[in-house]
Write a protein that holds these residues in place. Structure first.
Motif, PDB file in Angstrom:
ATOM      1  N   MET A  90      -3.818   3.755  -1.885  1.00  0.00           N
ATOM      2  CA  MET A  90      -3.466   2.689  -2.837  1.00  0.00           C
ATOM      3  C   MET A  90      -3.333   1.523  -2.243  1.00  0.00           C
ATOM      4  SD  MET A  90      -1.037   5.138  -5.224  1.00  0.00           S
ATOM      5  CE  MET A  90      -0.964   4.035  -6.484  1.00  0.00           C
TER       6      MET A  90
ATOM      7  N   ARG B  19      -9.349  -1.055  -4.909  1.00  0.00           N
ATOM      8  CA  ARG B  19      -8.205  -0.929  -4.652  1.00  0.00           C
ATOM      9  C   ARG B  19      -7.663   0.324  -4.229  1.00  0.00           C
ATOM     10  NH1 ARG B  19      -4.037  -2.210  -7.689  1.00  0.00           N
ATOM     11  NH2 ARG B  19      -5.184  -1.640  -9.796  1.00  0.00           N
ATOM     12  N   LEU B  20      -8.133   1.283  -4.948  1.00  0.00           N
ATOM     13  CA  LEU B  20      -7.546   2.805  -4.719  1.00  0.00           C
ATOM     14  C   LEU B  20      -8.913   3.272  -4.270  1.00  0.00           C
ATOM     15  CD1 LEU B  20      -5.341   1.719  -6.368  1.00  0.00           C
ATOM     16  CD2 LEU B  20      -5.078   3.727  -7.634  1.00  0.00           C
TER      17      LEU B  20
ATOM     18  N   LEU C  81      -1.563  -3.157  -4.270  1.00  0.00           N
ATOM     19  CA  LEU C  81      -0.821  -2.676  -5.463  1.00  0.00           C
ATOM     20  C   LEU C  81      -0.310  -3.732  -6.497  1.00  0.00           C
ATOM     21  CD1 LEU C  81       0.855   0.514  -4.112  1.00  0.00           C
ATOM     22  CD2 LEU C  81      -0.734   0.484  -6.068  1.00  0.00           C
TER      23      LEU C  81
ATOM     24  N   ASP D 264       0.603  -1.153 -11.788  1.00  0.00           N
ATOM     25  CA  ASP D 264       0.180   0.263 -11.271  1.00  0.00           C
ATOM     26  C   ASP D 264       1.391   1.303 -11.381  1.00  0.00           C
ATOM     27  OD1 ASP D 264      -1.707  -1.354  -8.780  1.00  0.00           O
ATOM     28  OD2 ASP D 264      -2.427  -0.119 -10.460  1.00  0.00           O
TER      29      ASP D 264
ATOM     30  N   TYR E 181     -13.948   6.324 -10.654  1.00  0.00           N
ATOM     31  CA  TYR E 181     -12.716   5.459 -10.838  1.00  0.00           C
ATOM     32  C   TYR E 181     -12.315   4.757 -12.134  1.00  0.00           C
ATOM     33  CZ  TYR E 181     -12.515   5.704  -5.657  1.00  0.00           C
ATOM     34  OH  TYR E 181     -12.451   6.176  -4.279  1.00  0.00           O
TER      35      TYR E 181
ATOM     36  N   LEU F  75      -4.704   9.841  -2.189  1.00  0.00           N
ATOM     37  CA  LEU F  75      -4.969   8.645  -2.933  1.00  0.00           C
ATOM     38  C   LEU F  75      -4.465   7.474  -2.155  1.00  0.00           C
ATOM     39  CD1 LEU F  75      -6.470   7.435  -5.691  1.00  0.00           C
ATOM     40  CD2 LEU F  75      -4.046   7.470  -6.430  1.00  0.00           C
TER      41      LEU F  75
ATOM     42  N   TYR G  64       2.642   9.253 -11.086  1.00  0.00           N
ATOM     43  CA  TYR G  64       0.980   9.768 -10.692  1.00  0.00           C
ATOM     44  C   TYR G  64       1.043  11.317 -10.601  1.00  0.00           C
ATOM     45  CZ  TYR G  64      -0.424   5.078 -10.049  1.00  0.00           C
ATOM     46  OH  TYR G  64      -0.805   3.562 -10.045  1.00  0.00           O
TER      47      TYR G  64
ATOM     48  N   SER H  44       0.905  -1.104  -0.163  1.00  0.00           N
ATOM     49  CA  SER H  44       0.023  -0.077   0.123  1.00  0.00           C
ATOM     50  C   SER H  44       0.842   1.193   0.024  1.00  0.00           C
ATOM     51  CB  SER H  44      -0.840   0.046   1.144  1.00  0.00           C
ATOM     52  OG  SER H  44      -1.868  -0.991   1.094  1.00  0.00           O
TER      53      SER H  44
ATOM     54  N   VAL I 205      -8.989   0.264 -11.551  1.00  0.00           N
ATOM     55  CA  VAL I 205      -8.296   0.469 -10.015  1.00  0.00           C
ATOM     56  C   VAL I 205      -9.523   0.103  -9.029  1.00  0.00           C
ATOM     57  CG1 VAL I 205      -6.612   2.053 -10.844  1.00  0.00           C
ATOM     58  CG2 VAL I 205      -8.793   2.956  -9.981  1.00  0.00           C
TER      59      VAL I 205
END
Length: 125
Positions: free
Chosen positions: A85, A69-70, A88, A92, A62, A83, A96, A17, A66
């Motif tokens: 995350m 998960r995000l 992962l 990914d 989204y 954000l 960003y 994460s 993702v």
């Protein structure tokens, strides 16, 4: 002068994460008036929208890749976008970017007025 600054990127193993943050300053209107988005760009690929959250109403979008998960969130009192995350994956891995625009969310990078410099996220397998 508007400044958008991301932080929180790094190297993480698959399944791990990270939490990205983005702080905006110098905006003409209060932070809550802006749709705030996360985009990402992997080497050799186009910039793609990851998630967006409106200021008014707080509706959230989204990318399918993702979902689950995000998690995007914002703190208007702190002029900050987040954000979270989780779970992962190597796919990914990307730079960003945080972006802001007045009004509605959009998946089109070109309609965003303000951008940060990006933060690197690398997920090892």
């Amino acid at each position: 002068q508007v400044q958008v600054v991301e932080s929180g990127g790094g190297l993480v193993q698959a399944g791990g994460s990270l939490r990205l943050s983005c702080t905006a300053s110098g905006l003409t209107l209060p932070f809550g008036n802006y749709a705030m988005a996360w985009f990402r760009q992997a080497p050799g690929k186009e910039r793609e929208g990851v998630s967006c959250i409106r200021g008014i109403g707080g509706s959230i979008d989204y990318a399918d890749s993702v979902k689950g998960r995000l998690t995007i969130s914002r703190d208007n009192a702190k002029n900050t976008l987040y954000l979270q995350m989780n779970s992962l994956k190597p796919e990914d891995t990307a730079i960003y970017y945080c972006a802001a625009r007045y009004g509605y969310c959009s998946v089109l990078p070109g309609v965003y007025n303000y951008w940060g410099q990006g933060t690197q996220v690398t997920v090892s397998s």
